[in-house]
Write an enzyme that holds these catalytic residues in place. Structure first.
Site, PDB file in Angstrom:
ATOM      1  N   ASP A 164     -11.221   2.232   4.207  1.00  0.00           N
ATOM      2  CA  ASP A 164     -11.372   0.773   4.155  1.00  0.00           C
ATOM      3  C   ASP A 164     -12.836   0.363   4.094  1.00  0.00           C
ATOM      4  OD1 ASP A 164      -9.276  -0.956   3.805  1.00  0.00           O
ATOM      5  OD2 ASP A 164      -8.706  -1.053   5.908  1.00  0.00           O
ATOM      6  N   LYS A 203       0.826  -1.212   0.000  1.00  0.00           N
ATOM      7  CA  LYS A 203       0.000   0.000   0.000  1.00  0.00           C
ATOM      8  C   LYS A 203       0.858   1.259   0.000  1.00  0.00           C
ATOM      9  CE  LYS A 203      -3.764  -2.390   2.373  1.00  0.00           C
ATOM     10  NZ  LYS A 203      -4.405  -2.712   3.659  1.00  0.00           N
ATOM     11  N   GLN A 222      -4.884  -1.787   9.872  1.00  0.00           N
ATOM     12  CA  GLN A 222      -4.682  -3.042   9.160  1.00  0.00           C
ATOM     13  C   GLN A 222      -5.278  -4.197   9.953  1.00  0.00           C
ATOM     14  OE1 GLN A 222      -3.276  -3.506   5.993  1.00  0.00           O
ATOM     15  NE2 GLN A 222      -4.165  -5.540   6.322  1.00  0.00           N
TER      16      GLN A 222
END
Length: 363
Positions: A190, A123, A167
């Site tokens: 997200d 990322k 994450q």
């Protein structure tokens, strides 16, 4: 501390609701120029059962008789993602030239899971290539929830950060729901905030952000010419990260969706009925050829690292689907690596770009 967290959570919820009211009309405004997928509300249809009998007869009569030995077409997520990322980089450059601003993404990584480290590294590299600024907070496995909430608070208040992600998965001892609820809706790139997930599930509603992996799966299907409308889809796995939102998104595209999980009886039989199979468990080679209907389209989300001394990284990745068997049964399939993974990263960049566009009112 708990009272303060709850007050912040309530304030964030009210802010999120205001954001939804004022920003829902802007959702996916920029992505329509980059992606094949349209705003979800444009897909909504009235439920009409009056024509089902005639339609079923026509569909049954038109079902092809596939050959016994197929060779699956490769759905190249790497190539498709590179095309999308190129368009994102152009938009970032245009924003920088026009208003002197660039999107910013912040990532909080907890622990030393190899797969999570791989995802975060990819990322950050992708952000650099697209011209998106990025920051990473790397916390120990033993960190407290307060450590994570403190890092979140700093990013939430930073006007140069337009996307914040934690994450996942987090260590089991941590309250994932409480932590994610502290993300401001307008920075939840997200797509895991309860309001974003709820609006994904509700007909007539548009989430500000669709979770990146499900969004990437749909884009792969659309760009590969796979019809979703009216098809049978099976999603293997029901995680909050992939399985659940993927099943919701496929329903918004009018697939008939079955979710298979670890307690499902006869999973092989259910999977074999599907036109589209999305495997998202993280168990290597779980899905064998006996699980697949001839001609099915297979999207393999699973990534499982195994030791491999011949590889430069010292490991290689396996998917949930036994690729060597599936290519002789499926009509199309994503590889691992090089399938869904690059698309997930591309969708994250796109969500971050859209967040920055909203923040700066840039079109």
């Amino acid at each position: 501390m708990l009272a303060a967290v709850l007050r912040k959570s309530e304030a964030a919820m009210h802010t999120g609701l205001r954001s939804l009211r004022s920003l829902s009309s802007l959702a996916n405004n920029g992505s329509c120029q980059i992606l094949k997928s349209p705003p979800l509300v444009s897909l909504d249809l009235l439920e009409d059962w009056t024509c089902r009998v005639d339609q079923d007869r026509q569909e049954t009569a038109s079902i092809p008789n596939p050959s016994n030995q197929l060779t699956a077409a490769l759905i190249d997520g790497k190539a498709i993602s590179e095309e999308i990322r190129s368009k994102i980089a152009n938009e970032v450059n245009r924003m920088k030239s026009s208003i002197g601003k660039t999107p910013g993404l912040a990532v909080i990584l907890v622990g030393d899971r190899r797969d999570c480290q791989i995802y975060v590294r990819n990322k950050i590299l992708a952000c650099e290539e697209a011209g998106i600024r990025s920051e990473v907070v790397d916390l120990r496995e033993s960190c407290s929830e307060d450590d994570i909430l403190s890092a979140l608070s700093n990013f939430n208040e930073n006007p140069e950060i337009h996307g914040v992600l934690v994450q996942l998965p987090l260590p089991e001892r941590l309250d994932e729901g409480k932590i994610l609820s502290m993300l401001p809706l307008e920075k939840d790139v997200d797509g895991f905030h309860p309001l974003n997930m709820g609006n994904l599930a509700l007909k007539g509603r548009e989430p500000l952000f669709i979770p990146c992996t499900p969004k990437g799966c749909i884009e792969l299907l659309l760009r590969s010419g796979v019809e979703i409308y009216g098809k049978r889809a099976v999603v293997i796995g029901r995680s909050n990260i992939v399985g659940l939102p993927t099943s919701l998104l496929l329903q918004r595209y009018h697939a008939t969706v079955t979710v298979i999980h670890a307690l499902t009886k006869n999973p092989e039989m259910l999977a074999r009925e599907a036109d589209i199979v999305v495997a998202a468990v993280g168990m290597p080679n779980l899905v064998r050829k006996s699980w697949l209907k001839p001609g099915a389209v297979v999207i393999d989300v699973g990534t499982y690292p195994i030791e491999d001394s011949s590889s430069d990284q010292g490991y290689r990745l396996l998917g949930d689907v036994c690729y060597g068997e599936a290519i002789n049964v499926a009509s199309a399939i994503t590889p691992v690596p090089g399938g869904v993974g690059p698309m997930t990263v591309a969708m994250l960049l796109l969500n971050t770009l859209e967040s920055a566009k909203r923040f700066y009112d840039f079109s």
